[in-house]
Design a protein around this motif. Structure first.
Motif, PDB file in Angstrom:
ATOM      1  N   HIS A 301      -1.202 -85.447  64.750  1.00  0.00           N
ATOM      2  CA  HIS A 301      -2.606 -85.675  64.436  1.00  0.00           C
ATOM      3  C   HIS A 301      -2.990 -87.145  64.631  1.00  0.00           C
ATOM      4  O   HIS A 301      -4.020 -87.466  65.195  1.00  0.00           O
ATOM      5  CB  HIS A 301      -2.891 -85.240  63.006  1.00  0.00           C
ATOM      6  CG  HIS A 301      -4.319 -85.389  62.611  1.00  0.00           C
ATOM      7  ND1 HIS A 301      -5.302 -84.506  63.009  1.00  0.00           N
ATOM      8  CD2 HIS A 301      -4.945 -86.334  61.871  1.00  0.00           C
ATOM      9  CE1 HIS A 301      -6.463 -84.897  62.535  1.00  0.00           C
ATOM     10  NE2 HIS A 301      -6.286 -85.998  61.836  1.00  0.00           N
ATOM     11  N   LYS A 302      -2.084 -88.039  64.172  1.00  0.00           N
ATOM     12  CA  LYS A 302      -2.335 -89.479  64.302  1.00  0.00           C
ATOM     13  C   LYS A 302      -2.508 -89.848  65.773  1.00  0.00           C
ATOM     14  O   LYS A 302      -3.403 -90.621  66.130  1.00  0.00           O
ATOM     15  CB  LYS A 302      -1.147 -90.273  63.718  1.00  0.00           C
ATOM     16  CG  LYS A 302      -1.298 -90.533  62.236  1.00  0.00           C
ATOM     17  CD  LYS A 302      -1.723 -91.973  61.983  1.00  0.00           C
ATOM     18  CE  LYS A 302      -2.545 -92.100  60.735  1.00  0.00           C
ATOM     19  NZ  LYS A 302      -1.951 -92.946  59.708  1.00  0.00           N
ATOM     20  N   SER A 304      -3.350 -87.902  68.346  1.00  0.00           N
ATOM     21  CA  SER A 304      -4.579 -87.369  68.950  1.00  0.00           C
ATOM     22  C   SER A 304      -5.794 -88.131  68.426  1.00  0.00           C
ATOM     23  O   SER A 304      -6.769 -88.339  69.139  1.00  0.00           O
ATOM     24  CB  SER A 304      -4.713 -85.875  68.670  1.00  0.00           C
ATOM     25  OG  SER A 304      -5.026 -85.672  67.323  1.00  0.00           O
ATOM     26  N   GLU A 305      -5.686 -88.580  67.169  1.00  0.00           N
ATOM     27  CA  GLU A 305      -6.794 -89.350  66.594  1.00  0.00           C
ATOM     28  C   GLU A 305      -6.954 -90.671  67.346  1.00  0.00           C
ATOM     29  O   GLU A 305      -8.053 -91.104  67.642  1.00  0.00           O
ATOM     30  CB  GLU A 305      -6.492 -89.622  65.122  1.00  0.00           C
ATOM     31  CG  GLU A 305      -7.717 -89.580  64.231  1.00  0.00           C
ATOM     32  CD  GLU A 305      -7.373 -89.848  62.779  1.00  0.00           C
ATOM     33  OE1 GLU A 305      -6.343 -90.500  62.510  1.00  0.00           O
ATOM     34  OE2 GLU A 305      -8.146 -89.405  61.933  1.00  0.00           O
ATOM     35  N   LYS A 306      -5.808 -91.301  67.654  1.00  0.00           N
ATOM     36  CA  LYS A 306      -5.833 -92.583  68.351  1.00  0.00           C
ATOM     37  C   LYS A 306      -6.473 -92.441  69.723  1.00  0.00           C
ATOM     38  O   LYS A 306      -7.307 -93.239  70.119  1.00  0.00           O
ATOM     39  CB  LYS A 306      -4.411 -93.124  68.490  1.00  0.00           C
ATOM     40  CG  LYS A 306      -4.247 -94.397  67.679  1.00  0.00           C
ATOM     41  CD  LYS A 306      -2.986 -95.150  67.980  1.00  0.00           C
ATOM     42  CE  LYS A 306      -2.665 -96.021  66.781  1.00  0.00           C
ATOM     43  NZ  LYS A 306      -1.258 -95.939  66.400  1.00  0.00           N
ATOM     44  N   GLY A 308      -8.529 -90.149  70.639  1.00  0.00           N
ATOM     45  CA  GLY A 308      -9.943 -89.894  70.387  1.00  0.00           C
ATOM     46  C   GLY A 308     -10.689 -91.180  70.104  1.00  0.00           C
ATOM     47  O   GLY A 308     -11.793 -91.392  70.610  1.00  0.00           O
ATOM     48  N   GLU A 309     -10.030 -92.069  69.343  1.00  0.00           N
ATOM     49  CA  GLU A 309     -10.683 -93.318  68.989  1.00  0.00           C
ATOM     50  C   GLU A 309     -10.906 -94.193  70.217  1.00  0.00           C
ATOM     51  O   GLU A 309     -11.964 -94.771  70.399  1.00  0.00           O
ATOM     52  CB  GLU A 309      -9.818 -94.068  67.975  1.00  0.00           C
ATOM     53  CG  GLU A 309     -10.614 -94.578  66.794  1.00  0.00           C
ATOM     54  CD  GLU A 309      -9.705 -94.937  65.639  1.00  0.00           C
ATOM     55  OE1 GLU A 309      -8.858 -95.830  65.854  1.00  0.00           O
ATOM     56  OE2 GLU A 309      -9.846 -94.338  64.566  1.00  0.00           O
ATOM     57  N   GLN A 332     -15.979 -93.938  56.509  1.00  0.00           N
ATOM     58  CA  GLN A 332     -15.499 -92.591  56.214  1.00  0.00           C
ATOM     59  C   GLN A 332     -15.310 -92.436  54.721  1.00  0.00           C
ATOM     60  O   GLN A 332     -14.496 -93.105  54.116  1.00  0.00           O
ATOM     61  CB  GLN A 332     -14.190 -92.371  56.939  1.00  0.00           C
ATOM     62  CG  GLN A 332     -13.909 -90.905  57.168  1.00  0.00           C
ATOM     63  CD  GLN A 332     -12.622 -90.743  57.922  1.00  0.00           C
ATOM     64  OE1 GLN A 332     -12.335 -91.503  58.831  1.00  0.00           O
ATOM     65  NE2 GLN A 332     -11.837 -89.759  57.542  1.00  0.00           N
ATOM     66  N   CYS A 336      -9.882 -87.268  55.668  1.00  0.00           N
ATOM     67  CA  CYS A 336      -9.817 -86.473  56.888  1.00  0.00           C
ATOM     68  C   CYS A 336      -8.550 -85.611  56.820  1.00  0.00           C
ATOM     69  O   CYS A 336      -7.444 -86.120  56.745  1.00  0.00           O
ATOM     70  CB  CYS A 336      -9.763 -87.434  58.079  1.00  0.00           C
ATOM     71  SG  CYS A 336      -9.437 -86.634  59.618  1.00  0.00           S
ATOM     72  N   VAL A 338      -5.586 -83.303  57.844  1.00  0.00           N
ATOM     73  CA  VAL A 338      -4.736 -82.966  58.992  1.00  0.00           C
ATOM     74  C   VAL A 338      -4.516 -81.449  58.981  1.00  0.00           C
ATOM     75  O   VAL A 338      -4.200 -80.883  57.939  1.00  0.00           O
ATOM     76  CB  VAL A 338      -3.370 -83.690  58.849  1.00  0.00           C
ATOM     77  CG1 VAL A 338      -2.451 -83.339  60.010  1.00  0.00           C
ATOM     78  CG2 VAL A 338      -3.565 -85.192  58.730  1.00  0.00           C
TER      79      VAL A 338
END
Ligand SMILES: *[C@@H]1O[C@H](CO)[C@@H](O)[C@H](O)[C@H]1NC(C)=O
Ligand SMILES: *[C@@H]1O[C@H](CO)[C@@H](O)[C@H](O)[C@H]1NC(C)=O
Ligand SMILES: *[C@@H]1O[C@H](CO)[C@@H](O)[C@H](O)[C@H]1NC(C)=O
Length: 461
Positions: A301-302, A304-306, A308-309, A332, A336, A338
């Motif tokens: 998740h981390k 994919s988040e990166k 995305g960011e 935020q 969030c 996961v």
């Protein structure tokens, strides 16, 4: 008028000396004017049976005085040149609870321990214990009132049959102030105890409290003991929960607020076994909720988040070239989640009238309640009998101030008498000993409080 008094104030408030608010007078009369009494908030039938469940009050007798007209800076200005130990905080900055009652708020989420006791898997138990350790600081959120400094020998008991526990605490030392508590399951599932040693820290312009002490939780049927330290913290730093049977541990990191408050209230950590392998990730906010998830899902998740960011940043840069950036990145506010996570704990919302009642939770509202029939069974040293706290709770601020001074004077006189006769103070329900799990000095319950033989108790009120 003493350093401890200051400590109990600082435990929840950091005094910022560069505040430039103006001083508008701290007369008792103006406090009276500020009192807005709303009788709809009054809870009359405080204890009633409903389906056999005892109901505790969910409100204080009267709302608090407004503190708007008083600034801490204005009080400190008057104290320039005075020794810190000579400054007295006006009682209006207190909340009508003793520190012994405040530490009892730890028990609010005891259902997490009851849950831990019922879980067959040890990692699942550790998760519940971790959620319990985090949930313990949740009641401190937005609580700026200073609890009353306990008098030497003061005690507090709380029995909650519906939650399956009873607790007793005692102020075992005055210099330095030390509070010891012992809670036990009514059906023999657990014992939870600790002693809190406040430490003052001076940071250039502000003063912070850093309570120290060891907390021990024993899950008796599982033959497990967990210890951790640093409670009632400034809400940042690391807390380690250790399973003493195996050396397995849970590491929780309370994050400092960070730039733009991005990390505000965040807690992140993991449980590792004795080979240091991470078994699970725990994350959330101490003001909201805690989740657990397996390390693989978390890392994925981390990542994919990166990605995305990065994408988002590029888009934002492009957008920024075209128009004025009028939508600021949102802070935020919620956690969030996961995918694949399990909820460990979620905070109960505070009642609507909490804002006019020191931001107390429902649990805190009930702590100083003198329920019918209690007077006959409580120890005479119980803080519910403290006249200053009782007066403040009822909005009688002049009486509260006067009584607080009288009690402190009485305590000083008693100390003087003891020093003349070289009689030593002896604690009543706790003894100085060694914590069997940490090997450190600790205050341990010597038993017998609930037999209710209250002979030889000091007259402290
Ligand atoms: C804690 O210790 C007990 C007793 O040795 C063990 O069975 C259990 O697996 C440990 N729990 C955790 C969460 O590490
Ligand atoms: C209660 O919380 C609000 C913010 O939500 C804060 O401004 C206020 O000072 C708090 N009051 C007390 C008595 O702590
Ligand atoms: C408690 O005992 C330890 C030694 O075990 C000692 O160093 C300490 O001073 C004692 N504290 C009090 C308050 O009696």
């Amino acid at each position: 008028s003493n350093l401890e008094d200051k400590f109990y104030y600082h435990i929840s408030v950091r005094i910022s000396l560069d505040s430039d608010e103006s001083y508008e007078g701290v007369s008792e009369a103006s406090f009276k004017d500020a009192l807005v009494f709303d009788s709809s908030q009054r809870d009359n039938g405080s204890v009633h049976q409903e389906n056999g469940i005892k109901k505790h009050r969910t409100s204080l007798p009267v709302p608090m005085f407004s503190r708007n007209t008083i600034s801490v800076w204005s009080i400190l200005k008057k104290c320039i040149g005075l020794e810190l130990s000579k400054i007295t905080m006006p009682i209006v900055f207190n909340e009508p609870l003793s520190f012994l009652q405040r530490i009892t708020e730890y028990m609010e989420h005891i259902y997490l321990i009851n849950r831990a006791c019922s879980l067959p898997d040890s990692i699942e138990r550790m998760k519940a214990v971790a959620a319990f350790a985090v949930s313990a600081v949740a009641s401190q959120w937005d609580r700026t009132g200073k609890p009353f400094n306990p008098l030497l020998g003061e005690t507090y008991e709380l029995t909650r049959e519906e939650h399956g526990f009873r607790l007793v605490s005692e102020q075992v030392s005055h210099h330095p102030p030390i509070s010891a508590f012992h809670a036990e399951s009514l059906v023999g599932d657990f014992v939870f105890h600790g002693s809190i040693y406040p430490k003052l820290k001076f940071w250039g312009k502000s003063v912070e409290a850093e309570p120290k002490g060891t907390i021990t939780l024993e899950l008796l049927k599982h033959n497990e003991a967990y210890t951790w330290s640093k409670l009632w913290i400034e809400q940042y730093g690391t807390v380690e929960i250790v399973n003493h049977s195996t050396g397995d541990k849970c590491v929780l990191n309370f994050k400092p607020c960070g730039m733009f408050g991005k990390e505000l209230h965040k807690v992140e950590g993991y449980i590792q076994d004795k080979s240091k392998k991470k078994c699970c990730i725990i994350y959330g906010k101490w003001t909201e909720c805690m989740w657990s998830v397996d390390p693989q899902s978390y890392e994925a998740h981390k990542k994919s988040e990166k990605k995305g960011e990065n994408r988002k940043q590029k888009q934002e840069q492009k957008a920024g070239q075209n128009d004025d950036a009028d939508d600021m990145p949102e802070v935020q506010e919620t956690v969030c989640v996961v995918p694949g996570s399990t909820l460990l704990w979620r905070i109960d919302s505070r009642p609507a009238h909490s804002a006019t009642m020191y931001n107390f939770t429902n649990f805190a509202m009930s702590l100083n309640e003198l329920e019918p029939g209690m007077e006959a069974i409580l120890a005479p040293t119980d803080c519910r009998f403290r006249p200053d706290i009782r007066a403040m709770e009822n909005g009688r601020m002049d009486d509260a101030s006067r009584e607080k001074e009288r009690l402190e004077e009485k305590q000083r006189a008693a100390r003087k008498d003891r020093s003349k006769s070289d009689k030593e103070w002896s604690t009543r329900w706790f003894g100085n000993g060694t914590n069997p799990y940490t090997g450190l000095q600790d205050w341990l319950y010597t038993g017998g409080y609930f037999d209710r033989h209250y002979q030889d108790l000091p007259d402290i009120y």
